[in-house]
Design an enzyme around this catalytic site. Structure first.
Site, PDB file in Angstrom:
ATOM      1  N   ASP A 136     -62.614  13.292  27.531  1.00  0.00           N
ATOM      2  CA  ASP A 136     -63.549  14.304  27.046  1.00  0.00           C
ATOM      3  C   ASP A 136     -63.063  14.888  25.716  1.00  0.00           C
ATOM      4  O   ASP A 136     -61.860  15.116  25.533  1.00  0.00           O
ATOM      5  CB  ASP A 136     -63.631  15.421  28.099  1.00  0.00           C
ATOM      6  CG  ASP A 136     -64.632  16.497  27.760  1.00  0.00           C
ATOM      7  OD1 ASP A 136     -65.834  16.245  27.887  1.00  0.00           O
ATOM      8  OD2 ASP A 136     -64.209  17.605  27.345  1.00  0.00           O
ATOM      9  N   GLU A 180     -64.691  10.208  24.171  1.00  0.00           N
ATOM     10  CA  GLU A 180     -65.910  10.855  23.715  1.00  0.00           C
ATOM     11  C   GLU A 180     -65.699  11.375  22.297  1.00  0.00           C
ATOM     12  O   GLU A 180     -65.023  12.374  22.073  1.00  0.00           O
ATOM     13  CB  GLU A 180     -66.285  12.023  24.646  1.00  0.00           C
ATOM     14  CG  GLU A 180     -67.668  12.559  24.331  1.00  0.00           C
ATOM     15  CD  GLU A 180     -67.762  14.075  24.325  1.00  0.00           C
ATOM     16  OE1 GLU A 180     -68.886  14.573  24.198  1.00  0.00           O
ATOM     17  OE2 GLU A 180     -66.728  14.760  24.396  1.00  0.00           O
TER      18      GLU A 180
HETATM   19  C1  AAO Z   1     -69.795  26.708  28.587  1.00  0.00           C
HETATM   20  C2  AAO Z   1     -70.900  27.594  28.035  1.00  0.00           C
HETATM   21  C3  AAO Z   1     -70.483  28.136  26.675  1.00  0.00           C
HETATM   22  C4  AAO Z   1     -69.159  28.869  26.770  1.00  0.00           C
HETATM   23  C5  AAO Z   1     -68.111  27.927  27.357  1.00  0.00           C
HETATM   24  C6  AAO Z   1     -66.759  28.590  27.565  1.00  0.00           C
HETATM   25  O1  AAO Z   1     -72.092  26.837  27.919  1.00  0.00           O
HETATM   26  O2  AAO Z   1     -71.503  29.026  26.231  1.00  0.00           O
HETATM   27  O3  AAO Z   1     -68.732  29.280  25.487  1.00  0.00           O
HETATM   28  O4  AAO Z   1     -68.571  27.454  28.627  1.00  0.00           O
HETATM   29  O5  AAO Z   1     -66.869  29.615  28.505  1.00  0.00           O
HETATM   30  C7  AAO Z   1     -69.726  21.431  28.709  1.00  0.00           C
HETATM   31  C8  AAO Z   1     -71.023  22.151  28.352  1.00  0.00           C
HETATM   32  C9  AAO Z   1     -70.764  23.459  27.652  1.00  0.00           C
HETATM   33  C10 AAO Z   1     -69.812  24.314  28.455  1.00  0.00           C
HETATM   34  C11 AAO Z   1     -68.522  23.520  28.569  1.00  0.00           C
HETATM   35  C12 AAO Z   1     -67.444  24.268  29.356  1.00  0.00           C
HETATM   36  O6  AAO Z   1     -71.805  21.301  27.532  1.00  0.00           O
HETATM   37  O7  AAO Z   1     -72.012  24.155  27.535  1.00  0.00           O
HETATM   38  O8  AAO Z   1     -69.595  25.546  27.767  1.00  0.00           O
HETATM   39  O9  AAO Z   1     -68.794  22.307  29.317  1.00  0.00           O
HETATM   40  O10 AAO Z   1     -67.902  24.647  30.583  1.00  0.00           O
HETATM   41  C13 AAO Z   1     -69.152  18.959  20.845  1.00  0.00           C
HETATM   42  C14 AAO Z   1     -67.895  18.200  21.206  1.00  0.00           C
HETATM   43  C15 AAO Z   1     -68.060  17.346  22.428  1.00  0.00           C
HETATM   44  C16 AAO Z   1     -68.663  18.140  23.592  1.00  0.00           C
HETATM   45  C17 AAO Z   1     -69.971  18.731  23.109  1.00  0.00           C
HETATM   46  C18 AAO Z   1     -70.642  19.577  24.212  1.00  0.00           C
HETATM   47  O11 AAO Z   1     -67.480  17.414  20.106  1.00  0.00           O
HETATM   48  O12 AAO Z   1     -66.778  16.881  22.813  1.00  0.00           O
HETATM   49  O13 AAO Z   1     -69.710  19.599  21.979  1.00  0.00           O
HETATM   50  N1  AAO Z   1     -68.860  17.311  24.800  1.00  0.00           N
HETATM   51  C19 AAO Z   1     -67.890  17.365  25.919  1.00  0.00           C
HETATM   52  C20 AAO Z   1     -68.558  17.208  27.267  1.00  0.00           C
HETATM   53  C21 AAO Z   1     -69.356  18.453  27.589  1.00  0.00           C
HETATM   54  C22 AAO Z   1     -68.418  19.629  27.746  1.00  0.00           C
HETATM   55  C23 AAO Z   1     -67.287  19.603  26.814  1.00  0.00           C
HETATM   56  C24 AAO Z   1     -67.052  18.560  25.947  1.00  0.00           C
HETATM   57  C25 AAO Z   1     -66.263  20.632  26.969  1.00  0.00           C
HETATM   58  O14 AAO Z   1     -69.309  16.046  27.303  1.00  0.00           O
HETATM   59  O15 AAO Z   1     -70.148  18.304  28.740  1.00  0.00           O
HETATM   60  O16 AAO Z   1     -69.150  20.872  27.547  1.00  0.00           O
HETATM   61  O17 AAO Z   1     -65.345  20.111  27.926  1.00  0.00           O
HETATM   62  C26 AAO Z   1     -72.405  18.035  16.816  1.00  0.00           C
HETATM   63  C27 AAO Z   1     -70.918  17.710  16.689  1.00  0.00           C
HETATM   64  C28 AAO Z   1     -70.317  17.362  18.022  1.00  0.00           C
HETATM   65  C29 AAO Z   1     -70.629  18.461  19.015  1.00  0.00           C
HETATM   66  C30 AAO Z   1     -72.152  18.649  19.088  1.00  0.00           C
HETATM   67  C31 AAO Z   1     -72.579  19.671  20.117  1.00  0.00           C
HETATM   68  O18 AAO Z   1     -73.148  16.841  17.140  1.00  0.00           O
HETATM   69  O19 AAO Z   1     -70.746  16.613  15.801  1.00  0.00           O
HETATM   70  O20 AAO Z   1     -68.920  17.199  17.900  1.00  0.00           O
HETATM   71  O21 AAO Z   1     -70.127  18.074  20.311  1.00  0.00           O
HETATM   72  O22 AAO Z   1     -72.626  19.006  17.822  1.00  0.00           O
HETATM   73  O23 AAO Z   1     -72.354  20.950  19.649  1.00  0.00           O
HETATM   74  C32 AAO Z   1     -77.161  15.766  16.346  1.00  0.00           C
HETATM   75  C33 AAO Z   1     -76.243  16.166  15.168  1.00  0.00           C
HETATM   76  C34 AAO Z   1     -74.773  16.113  15.550  1.00  0.00           C
HETATM   77  C35 AAO Z   1     -74.544  16.877  16.789  1.00  0.00           C
HETATM   78  C36 AAO Z   1     -75.404  16.291  17.908  1.00  0.00           C
HETATM   79  C37 AAO Z   1     -75.269  17.033  19.232  1.00  0.00           C
HETATM   80  O24 AAO Z   1     -77.224  14.375  16.508  1.00  0.00           O
HETATM   81  O25 AAO Z   1     -76.473  15.281  14.103  1.00  0.00           O
HETATM   82  O26 AAO Z   1     -73.963  16.613  14.527  1.00  0.00           O
HETATM   83  O27 AAO Z   1     -76.787  16.343  17.558  1.00  0.00           O
HETATM   84  O28 AAO Z   1     -75.631  16.200  20.292  1.00  0.00           O
END
Ligand code: AAO
Length: 474
Positions: free
Chosen positions: A188, A225
């Protein structure tokens, strides 16, 4: 560490998102093994924080490395791994090496009963203290390497993987899972860790456990990932030598194409021709547990006809390490998995046809999807040939002399003689039906001595795909 260590001719992974270990064990024996699935990606296995309403994402907030979650305890996990390996289905664990939990007021109690004080970065269940983490800062610029790798992803306490102690704890955790018989890991948030640190960790972990049927010196499969659309400062090229990398552009472009935003004829050069990673380094998927929740081009179970077409293309086209998604029904980002009043995850239940009924979607049990898992097994090691398209949204191609796929995403019928490359005979279309006791419950196609067959996919047919292969010859 690019080899998934599949058994026999199998080659598709299914993500049984949020399933319990005992249910996965039963699924391996009753469904996945018999249907030829190669492996299962399971949800995080180690202790997590408990969040109000029990959203799925609480499992991405570790409290310790004790193997107790809502999916089950260590003994149930070990039993699952053994039973799945016994029927040739590998287990890959989603591991959180980047961080621990997010902030919490006061003392948090995890799913194994460990206490932690996240605001002080104190996790005695490991133990970790503030010294093991990067100083707190927020990621505001996704193209700033320092922020991406040393600040907190959505506020999750960011471990310092250059520290000896942190490395030793992570390696110990991964080795424990290897000892229990897993075949590898989904890493992850890999982009949020320095590739050098990951390299150290991956090369320090043990070989796979030979007692579970793995060969001597087999290295754990790693898929990382990394979200990179081709212009990120921290790029997929920093990670793809270490292990496979999730190819997010695959998911977005296949969604675009099958939603009708891009003609299917362009898929002829699918794969590296689209700037994707080399096939053996790319973990491919139509949707994953994150992007299926986003509004956008990515397809999910809510658009079933397009979703099945995209999945058929995914599994028929020779590119990538394929993973299919198996979801639970959701309304929004935070919807919890199916659970009872005590907030225990409930087991999937099946109707007479084997479809899930109680909140689980189980795309992997849709005939059109598991049939394509069988197709991919049947055509393994063959090349793509005889691409045909109508200049628009009707396409077909062969896989050696073993398989043939046709797709119609136009608003008019596809009805014509096409080269199937198959030996003469009558074949059952595994999309519209199944071959049961020698007869086909769906469309059948007669292939002549030159490999031609008459293919019909009406624009209002239930499915927009037709698939033939040598294991479904009548
Ligand atoms: C939760 C709450 C938050 C709170 C947090 C801490 O929702 O409000 O702040 O707890 O209390 C998952 C959930 C989160 C959750 C978290 C922890 O999705 O909502 O937060 O568990 O419980 C980035 C990372 C990537 C990550 C993704 C979600 O790079 O690694 O964010 N994925 C993994 C898991 C995911 C998990 C975590 C990581 C954490 O698969 O399930 O979160 O362990 C851009 C960036 C990416 C970025 C995305 C999303 O991408 O390049 O790096 O991913 O934004 O913010 C278009 C754009 C592209 C964009 C993409 C998004 O294509 O061109 O730039 O869309 O799909």
């Amino acid at each position: 560490q690019h080899n998934p260590h599949w058994w026999g001719n199998r080659n598709t992974i299914v993500h049984l998102f949020e399933w319990k270990w005992s249910d996965i064990a039963a699924e391996c024996e009753s469904f996945l093994g018999p249907r030829g699935f190669a492996g299962v990606q399971v949800s995080p296995v180690n202790e997590n924080i408990i969040s109000a309403g029990r959203p799925w994402w609480e499992r991405y907030q570790p409290i310790s490395y004790k193997l107790v979650t809502r999916s089950g305890n260590e003994q149930e996990f070990a039993d699952m791994v053994r039973r799945c390996n016994d029927v040739g289905v590998r287990i890959y664990v989603d591991v959180l090496l980047n961080h621990m939990s997010g902030d919490f007021d006061g003392i948090a109690v995890g799913t194994a009963g460990s206490e932690a004080e996240p605001s002080k970065k104190s996790y005695p269940g490991v133990p970790y203290s503030a010294l093991d983490f990067h100083p707190t800062c927020e990621i505001t610029d996704w193209n700033d390497r320092f922020q991406v790798q040393q600040c907190e992803l959505v506020g999750l306490k960011d471990l310092d993987q250059s520290s000896e102690w942190v490395r030793s704890k992570l390696i110990e955790f991964l080795d424990h899972l290897i000892e229990l018989g897993v075949a590898g890991f989904r890493v992850d948030a890999a982009k949020h860790m320095a590739a050098d640190d990951l390299s150290y960790i991956y090369s320090s972990i043990s070989d796979l456990n030979i007692e579970h049927g793995f060969p001597h010196n087999a290295r754990p499969f790693i898929f990382q990932e990394v979200i990179d659309h081709g212009h990120e400062t921290v790029s997929r090229e920093e990670y793809n030598q270490l292990g496979a990398v999730t190819e997010f552009r695959f998911s977005e472009e296949i969604g675009n194409a099958f939603r009708g935003n891009n003609a299917l004829k362009w898929l002829q050069s699918w794969g590296t021709g689209w700037g994707f990673l080399p096939s053996g380094q790319a973990l491919t998927f139509v949707d994953n547990h994150d992007n299926q929740r986003d509004m956008g081009a990515v397809l999910n179970y809510k658009s079933p006809k397009q979703y099945k077409m995209a999945t058929a293309f995914h599994l028929a086209y020779p590119y990538g390490i394929s993973r299919v998604m198996s979801s639970f029904a959701f309304d929004d980002h935070d919807t919890a998995p199916p659970q009872d009043e005590q907030e225990r995850i409930i087991s999937p239940e099946f109707d007479e046809e084997g479809a899930c009924v109680n909140g689980w979607i189980c795309e992997h049990r849709w005939r059109q999807i598991y049939a394509m898992v069988g197709f991919k097994n049947a055509v393994r090691d063959t090349e793509l040939s005889n691409w045909w398209d109508n200049g628009d949204n009707q396409i077909s191609f062969c896989r050696g002399n073993k398989g043939f796929l046709a797709v119609n995403n136009n608003l008019y019928d596809l009805s014509r003689e096409l080269q199937t490359c198959l030996p003469a005979g009558v074949y059952c279309d595994v999309i519209s039906g199944s071959l049961i006791d020698g007869s086909c419950t769906g469309k059948s196609v007669t292939v002549d001595g030159n490999g031609y067959g008459y293919i019909h996919i009406g624009s209002d047919d239930f499915d927009g795909v037709l698939a033939l292969h040598v294991d479904a010859r009548i």
